[in-house]
Design a protein around this motif. Structure first.
Motif: not given
Length: 271
Positions: A112-113, A119-122, A197-198, A241-242
């Motif tokens: 869940p976010t 807005n999670v990146k890997y 979130n992350a 922003n990340q």
């Protein structure tokens, strides 16, 4: 856009009651999605008893029908699984299959976010892992020297000496002792504008890593180095922003544990 097939809709109102942003209403006794406040969470798709709701924002082929045998997990077994699994710092010299890497990321993708921002990146680091290791150790070495010159905090001094020692070990033998990534074959770095979130995604990924027979260790030192020097973000292609929230070093464990370990009693406040 989310839409309702009015021929299938049985007017039960379940989607209206469950919509977190109240974006669904009855129109002529059928559910109708306004798509104004919708955050595309998919609750309406999941709760509709007759599969009357769909969307063209996502791939509907990903939707899986619930059945008890495939979805339910016994709580005691799950808790024992959590208690048994350890942080791994001893890995085999063995590559990880791409399908397992993608399954780990899939576990993060469905976490869940807030506001369903997703807005999670890997970032999967494999080929350039040693280059990243060198960069991180150089930053930590400089940081450690500054700490020793300016700080009287015992814990800070302890880590400063460790960073300097880790860097010197690397310089003397790059393929030798590795207390940063522990010679894991890959890293998965999780980033987001929203740290919670992350963090939730990372927790899901940790569980999936264990389920797949892999092991992992979270490298807080890389996160610390990135906070100090933006060159790591530039190297990894992370935009401004990340932020790097977690770095998981992952591999096949070269160690076997035979039991769980004790822990402190939980600190709980009941009100």
């Amino acid at each position: 856009m989310f839409k309702v097939n009015i021929e299938k809709c049985i007017s039960c109102g379940a989607c209206i009651k469950d919509c977190p942003v109240k974006d669904i209403e009855f129109v002529e006794k059928k559910a109708s999605i306004k798509n104004n406040a919708c955050v595309k969470c998919g609750h309406c798709i999941a709760i509709c008893p007759v599969k009357a709701i769909s969307t063209d924002d996502y791939d509907m082929n990903e939707v899986i029908e619930y059945n008890k045998n495939d979805f339910d997990i016994k709580s005691d077994n799950f808790l024992n699984f959590i208690k048994y699994k350890r942080t791994i710092r001893n890995f085999k010299n063995q590559d990880i299959e791409n399908e397992k890497i993608l399954k780990i990321i899939e576990a993060g993708r469905f976490a869940p976010t807030s506001g369903n921002t997703q807005n999670v990146k890997y970032i999967v680091v494999k080929d350039k892992l040693q280059e990243l290791r060198k960069m991180t150790l150089e930053i930590l070495n400089d940081f450690g020297k500054e700490v020793l010159e300016s700080s009287t905090n015992k814990l800070q001094i302890k880590y400063a000496k460790m960073w300097i020692e880790m860097y010197n070990d690397y310089i003397s033998n790059p393929l030798g002792n590795d207390r940063l990534f522990y010679k894991a074959p890959i890293l998965i770095i999780v980033t987001s504008e929203h740290s919670l979130n992350a963090g939730i995604a990372s927790a899901n990924m940790k569980l999936m890593t264990d389920i797949l027979g892999l092991g992992s260790v979270f490298s807080g030192f890389l996160v610390r180095a990135c906070e100090r020097d933006s060159s790591i973000k530039e190297f990894l292609g992370i935009n401004g922003n990340q932020n790097i929230v977690s770095c998981m070093a992952i591999g096949y464990p070269n160690v076997k544990y035979f039991r769980t370990v004790p822990r402190k009693s939980p600190d709980i406040i009941w009100k």
